[in-house]
Design an enzyme around this catalytic site. Structure first.
Site, PDB file in Angstrom:
ATOM      1  N   CYS A  98      17.573  13.654  -9.762  1.00 12.91           N
ATOM      2  CA  CYS A  98      18.312  12.776  -8.864  1.00 12.91           C
ATOM      3  C   CYS A  98      18.598  12.551  -7.270  1.00 12.91           C
ATOM      4  CB  CYS A  98      18.859  15.390  -8.848  1.00 12.91           C
ATOM      5  SG  CYS A  98      17.608  15.746  -6.841  1.00 12.91           S
TER       6      CYS A  98
ATOM      7  N   CYS B 184      18.063  19.720  -7.962  1.00 12.05           N
ATOM      8  CA  CYS B 184      18.495  20.660 -10.003  1.00 12.05           C
ATOM      9  C   CYS B 184      17.770  20.703 -11.223  1.00 12.05           C
ATOM     10  CB  CYS B 184      18.449  18.407 -10.202  1.00 12.05           C
ATOM     11  SG  CYS B 184      16.713  17.864 -10.503  1.00 12.05           S
TER      12      CYS B 184
ATOM     13  N   HIS C 127       6.478  -0.436  -2.454  1.00 15.27           N
ATOM     14  CA  HIS C 127       6.014   0.030  -3.491  1.00 15.27           C
ATOM     15  C   HIS C 127       5.923   2.280  -3.352  1.00 15.27           C
ATOM     16  CE1 HIS C 127       2.874  -3.537  -5.656  1.00 15.27           C
ATOM     17  NE2 HIS C 127       4.249  -3.502  -5.991  1.00 15.27           N
TER      18      HIS C 127
ATOM     19  N   ASN D  27       1.134  -0.913  -0.216  1.00 14.22           N
ATOM     20  CA  ASN D  27       0.255  -0.538   0.277  1.00 14.22           C
ATOM     21  C   ASN D  27       0.767   1.455   0.231  1.00 14.22           C
ATOM     22  OD1 ASN D  27      -2.326  -1.864  -0.110  1.00 14.22           O
ATOM     23  ND2 ASN D  27      -2.144  -1.598   2.647  1.00 14.22           N
TER      24      ASN D  27
ATOM     25  N   CYS E 168      12.992  14.029  -5.539  1.00 15.39           N
ATOM     26  CA  CYS E 168      13.172  14.118  -7.437  1.00 15.39           C
ATOM     27  C   CYS E 168      13.022  13.091  -7.420  1.00 15.39           C
ATOM     28  CB  CYS E 168      13.891  15.349  -7.511  1.00 15.39           C
ATOM     29  SG  CYS E 168      14.336  15.717  -9.564  1.00 15.39           S
TER      30      CYS E 168
ATOM     31  N   THR F 261      -4.332  -7.554   0.317  1.00 17.23           N
ATOM     32  CA  THR F 261      -5.112  -7.745  -1.862  1.00 17.23           C
ATOM     33  C   THR F 261      -4.117  -9.046  -2.140  1.00 17.23           C
ATOM     34  OG1 THR F 261      -4.488  -6.026  -2.158  1.00 17.23           O
ATOM     35  CG2 THR F 261      -6.595  -6.118  -1.557  1.00 17.23           C
TER      36      THR F 261
END
Length: 194
Positions: free
Chosen positions: A112, A150, A101, A82, A109, A189
């Site tokens: 960078c 950056c 995940h 999740n 970012c 799940t």
């Protein structure tokens, strides 16, 4: 979220819209994001702001994991697919959580790696990213959210994009944790992306 995606509402080229129409998950694919961050940010806008506003609350399963840790010391780690950050919301220490995940609750970012304050990121999402689900809630056109380090327009929540590798901490701990476990609880799940 992806089943109801309307590519024609998203800030993208015709080719990018065509690809999203064929496969709606293209909106969260790494190559697409590096080329054009707007599809990802526009699709995820309500979820990003919902996490900031604590719209969702931890469940009994999140509290159970914290109880295992706090009361028994027997929790090795929680591996969660999740991206809502709710496992952190019950005050589990960071070293007890592997967000397989990634998480919506932190921003950085993609180019960078520089982290951006999540509150500041959310303020920019609210001001600069159009709401494709409820257009009255945001600007008419999306504007880039650039990295302070950056300068690239590739700042996003720390979620794993399709086409990216899972976090290194997953590979650093998974095998050892599994081999040393006396009990493995699998809940929720199935970890399959369709």
């Amino acid at each position: 979220m992806y089943d109801t995606l309307c590519p024609e509402l998203i800030t993208a080229t015709e080719e990018q819209r065509r690809l999203m129409k064929l496969d709606p998950t293209y909106a969260v694919e790494k190559g697409m994001f590096m080329e054009n961050a707007f599809p990802y940010l526009e699709v995820r806008r309500p979820f990003i702001l919902g996490v900031r506003d604590q719209q969702w609350k931890p469940t009994i399963a999140h509290h159970f994991a914290n109880l295992l840790h706090a009361k028994t010391g027997k929790l090795t780690r929680v591996y969660t697919q999740n991206i809502d950050g709710l496992t952190s919301a019950v005050n589990l220490p960071d070293d007890k959580i592997i967000s397989v995940h990634g998480t919506i609750g932190k921003a950085s970012c993609e180019t960078c790696g520089k982290e951006m304050d999540f509150s500041s990121f959310c303020d920019q999402v609210e001001r600069k990213i159009k709401d494709i689900y409820n257009p009255q809630n945001g600007p008419k056109e999306s504007e880039a959210i650039c990295c302070d380090s950056c300068g690239k327009a590739t700042v996003k929540p720390q979620t794993v994009l399709f086409g990216s590798s899972l976090p290194t901490e997953f590979f650093d701990h998974a095998e050892e944790d599994l081999l040393s476990a006396d009990l493995l609880i699998v809940a929720g799940t199935p970890p399959v992306v369709r």
